[in-house]
Design a protein around this motif. Sequence first.
Motif, PDB file in Angstrom:
ATOM      1  N   VAL A 119      -5.255  -1.953  -9.118  1.00 39.28           N
ATOM      2  CA  VAL A 119      -3.828  -2.088  -9.433  1.00 39.28           C
ATOM      3  C   VAL A 119      -3.499  -1.646 -10.858  1.00 39.28           C
ATOM      4  CG1 VAL A 119      -1.836  -3.641  -9.492  1.00 39.28           C
ATOM      5  CG2 VAL A 119      -3.622  -3.997  -7.783  1.00 39.28           C
ATOM      6  N   LEU A 120      -4.153  -2.231 -11.839  1.00 38.15           N
ATOM      7  CA  LEU A 120      -3.775  -1.943 -13.229  1.00 38.15           C
ATOM      8  C   LEU A 120      -4.039  -0.494 -13.618  1.00 38.15           C
ATOM      9  CD1 LEU A 120      -4.982  -5.217 -14.982  1.00 38.15           C
ATOM     10  CD2 LEU A 120      -2.635  -4.584 -14.338  1.00 38.15           C
ATOM     11  N   ALA A 121      -4.979   0.164 -12.965  1.00 40.37           N
ATOM     12  CA  ALA A 121      -5.250   1.582 -13.252  1.00 40.37           C
ATOM     13  C   ALA A 121      -4.248   2.502 -12.563  1.00 40.37           C
ATOM     14  CB  ALA A 121      -6.669   1.937 -12.819  1.00 40.37           C
ATOM     15  N   GLN A 122      -3.444   1.960 -11.671  1.00 38.01           N
ATOM     16  CA  GLN A 122      -2.463   2.771 -10.954  1.00 38.01           C
ATOM     17  C   GLN A 122      -1.263   3.094 -11.842  1.00 38.01           C
ATOM     18  OE1 GLN A 122      -2.573   4.263  -8.073  1.00 38.01           O
ATOM     19  NE2 GLN A 122      -4.543   3.371  -7.528  1.00 38.01           N
ATOM     20  N   THR A 123      -0.911   4.340 -11.900  1.00 37.07           N
ATOM     21  CA  THR A 123       0.290   4.747 -12.635  1.00 37.07           C
ATOM     22  C   THR A 123       1.397   5.155 -11.671  1.00 37.07           C
ATOM     23  OG1 THR A 123      -0.560   7.009 -12.799  1.00 37.07           O
ATOM     24  CG2 THR A 123      -1.021   5.518 -14.649  1.00 37.07           C
ATOM     25  N   GLU A 124       1.051   5.345 -10.414  1.00 37.47           N
ATOM     26  CA  GLU A 124       2.003   5.753  -9.383  1.00 37.47           C
ATOM     27  C   GLU A 124       2.515   4.506  -8.662  1.00 37.47           C
ATOM     28  OE1 GLU A 124       2.354   6.350  -5.756  1.00 37.47           O
ATOM     29  OE2 GLU A 124       4.174   7.294  -6.487  1.00 37.47           O
ATOM     30  N   THR A 125       3.821   4.322  -8.661  1.00 37.11           N
ATOM     31  CA  THR A 125       4.430   3.095  -8.161  1.00 37.11           C
ATOM     32  C   THR A 125       4.089   2.800  -6.707  1.00 37.11           C
ATOM     33  OG1 THR A 125       6.220   3.365  -9.743  1.00 37.11           O
ATOM     34  CG2 THR A 125       6.629   1.879  -7.905  1.00 37.11           C
ATOM     35  N   ASP A 126       4.190   3.792  -5.826  1.00 39.73           N
ATOM     36  CA  ASP A 126       3.918   3.539  -4.411  1.00 39.73           C
ATOM     37  C   ASP A 126       2.475   3.099  -4.178  1.00 39.73           C
ATOM     38  OD1 ASP A 126       6.523   4.160  -3.792  1.00 39.73           O
ATOM     39  OD2 ASP A 126       6.077   6.180  -3.065  1.00 39.73           O
ATOM     40  N   ARG A 127       1.538   3.722  -4.869  1.00 40.72           N
ATOM     41  CA  ARG A 127       0.126   3.326  -4.720  1.00 40.72           C
ATOM     42  C   ARG A 127      -0.113   1.916  -5.261  1.00 40.72           C
ATOM     43  NH1 ARG A 127      -3.575   8.647  -5.719  1.00 40.72           N
ATOM     44  NH2 ARG A 127      -2.694   9.817  -3.985  1.00 40.72           N
ATOM     45  N   ALA A 128       0.527   1.601  -6.376  1.00 34.22           N
ATOM     46  CA  ALA A 128       0.388   0.252  -6.935  1.00 34.22           C
ATOM     47  C   ALA A 128       0.955  -0.778  -5.958  1.00 34.22           C
ATOM     48  CB  ALA A 128       1.090   0.162  -8.287  1.00 34.22           C
ATOM     49  N   ALA A 129       2.113  -0.485  -5.379  1.00 33.89           N
ATOM     50  CA  ALA A 129       2.728  -1.408  -4.426  1.00 33.89           C
ATOM     51  C   ALA A 129       1.834  -1.602  -3.204  1.00 33.89           C
ATOM     52  CB  ALA A 129       4.108  -0.901  -4.022  1.00 33.89           C
ATOM     53  N   GLU A 130       1.275  -0.513  -2.695  1.00 33.17           N
ATOM     54  CA  GLU A 130       0.378  -0.610  -1.541  1.00 33.17           C
ATOM     55  C   GLU A 130      -0.854  -1.447  -1.874  1.00 33.17           C
ATOM     56  OE1 GLU A 130      -0.320   3.481  -0.545  1.00 33.17           O
ATOM     57  OE2 GLU A 130       1.769   3.775   0.088  1.00 33.17           O
ATOM     58  N   ALA A 131      -1.425  -1.245  -3.052  1.00 37.55           N
ATOM     59  CA  ALA A 131      -2.595  -2.017  -3.468  1.00 37.55           C
ATOM     60  C   ALA A 131      -2.248  -3.497  -3.607  1.00 37.55           C
ATOM     61  CB  ALA A 131      -3.144  -1.471  -4.787  1.00 37.55           C
ATOM     62  N   LEU A 132      -1.089  -3.795  -4.158  1.00 40.50           N
ATOM     63  CA  LEU A 132      -0.660  -5.190  -4.283  1.00 40.50           C
ATOM     64  C   LEU A 132      -0.447  -5.824  -2.911  1.00 40.50           C
ATOM     65  CD1 LEU A 132       1.718  -4.895  -7.334  1.00 40.50           C
ATOM     66  CD2 LEU A 132      -0.409  -6.222  -7.210  1.00 40.50           C
ATOM     67  N   ASN A 133       0.138  -5.084  -1.987  1.00 44.41           N
ATOM     68  CA  ASN A 133       0.325  -5.625  -0.642  1.00 44.41           C
ATOM     69  C   ASN A 133      -1.006  -5.967   0.017  1.00 44.41           C
ATOM     70  OD1 ASN A 133       3.110  -5.754  -0.538  1.00 44.41           O
ATOM     71  ND2 ASN A 133       3.315  -3.672   0.240  1.00 44.41           N
ATOM     72  N   VAL A 134      -2.008  -5.117  -0.179  1.00 41.00           N
ATOM     73  CA  VAL A 134      -3.337  -5.396   0.376  1.00 41.00           C
ATOM     74  C   VAL A 134      -3.894  -6.687  -0.222  1.00 41.00           C
ATOM     75  CG1 VAL A 134      -5.745  -4.580   0.413  1.00 41.00           C
ATOM     76  CG2 VAL A 134      -3.868  -3.013   0.977  1.00 41.00           C
ATOM     77  N   LEU A 135      -3.788  -6.836  -1.538  1.00 39.74           N
ATOM     78  CA  LEU A 135      -4.294  -8.044  -2.192  1.00 39.74           C
ATOM     79  C   LEU A 135      -3.532  -9.286  -1.740  1.00 39.74           C
ATOM     80  CD1 LEU A 135      -4.883  -6.732  -5.809  1.00 39.74           C
ATOM     81  CD2 LEU A 135      -6.606  -7.320  -4.102  1.00 39.74           C
ATOM     82  N   LEU A 136      -2.220  -9.189  -1.665  1.00 37.61           N
ATOM     83  CA  LEU A 136      -1.428 -10.338  -1.231  1.00 37.61           C
ATOM     84  C   LEU A 136      -1.771 -10.723   0.212  1.00 37.61           C
ATOM     85  CD1 LEU A 136       1.989  -9.447  -2.879  1.00 37.61           C
ATOM     86  CD2 LEU A 136       0.529 -11.421  -3.430  1.00 37.61           C
ATOM     87  N   GLU A 137      -1.996  -9.744   1.047  1.00 32.47           N
ATOM     88  CA  GLU A 137      -2.375 -10.021   2.435  1.00 32.47           C
ATOM     89  C   GLU A 137      -3.719 -10.730   2.491  1.00 32.47           C
ATOM     90  OE1 GLU A 137      -2.297 -10.022   6.606  1.00 32.47           O
ATOM     91  OE2 GLU A 137      -0.693  -9.390   5.265  1.00 32.47           O
ATOM     92  N   ARG A 138      -4.644 -10.271   1.678  1.00 30.12           N
ATOM     93  CA  ARG A 138      -5.991 -10.818   1.715  1.00 30.12           C
ATOM     94  C   ARG A 138      -6.089 -12.213   1.093  1.00 30.12           C
ATOM     95  NH1 ARG A 138      -9.575  -8.059  -2.034  1.00 30.12           N
ATOM     96  NH2 ARG A 138      -9.517  -9.951  -3.210  1.00 30.12           N
TER      97      ARG A 138
END
Length: 186
Positions: A71-90
Motif C-alpha cells: 500500500v504505502l509504496a503505491q503511488t497510483e490511486t486505483d492500485r492503492a485502493a485495490e490493495a486496501l480492499n484486499v487487506l480490509l477483506e482479509r
Amino acid sequence: MEQRGEPWGGFRPGERLIELANAVRADPELPREAMAAVLARHGETERELRGLTEGEAAALRRAVAALTEQVLAQTETDRAAEALNVLLERCAARPRLSRHDGHAWHLHVDRGDDASWADWFTASAALALARLLSERGDVAWGECAAPGCRRLFLGAGPGAPQRYCSRACATRSRVAEHRRRRRREG
C-alpha cells in the motif's frame, strides 16, 4: 489496543503506521522492545504491550513490511485502493466500539479484542489509509523525494501533493536545485 487521546481526532493510526513502517524499513529485524516503544508513543499501555511476545513482534514486523510494500509504496490511486480492499477483506470485521484497558471508547475493525497484534495493526492501518484515500480522492502518503531519504510520510492536507517527509528535506532539495541551476548558468 488503541490510543486514548483528544475526544475528536486524538487517535492517529496513520501516523502510528508511518512511524512503525519507517522504523521497520530502517531495521527489518527491529527488536520487540523498539516496536513496543513506538506503540507506547501511540497510546498502547504497558499492560497491553506485555502481550507483544517475540512471536507477535515478528508477525507484526511482517505485517508492517507487507503494508509498506502493498500500500504505502503505491503511488497510483486505483492500485492503492485495490490493495486496501484486499487487506480490509482479509483482516477487518464489522466496525465496533471498544473500551478496554482504561482507554476511552474507540473504533476497532479487527475481529475482536483478542485479535493478534498483526491482524489488529493491519486492520486499523488499512482503515486509516482507506479513510485518507477516500477523503482526498487520491493517495495521501508517499516516500520522500529528497536524494538519500527514503522516509515515508502522510500528506499534510489538501493542495499540491506533498513530496518531502519534512521541511528540512524540502529545503535541502530546493537549495541543492538552486545551486545546480546557478552552476549551469554561470
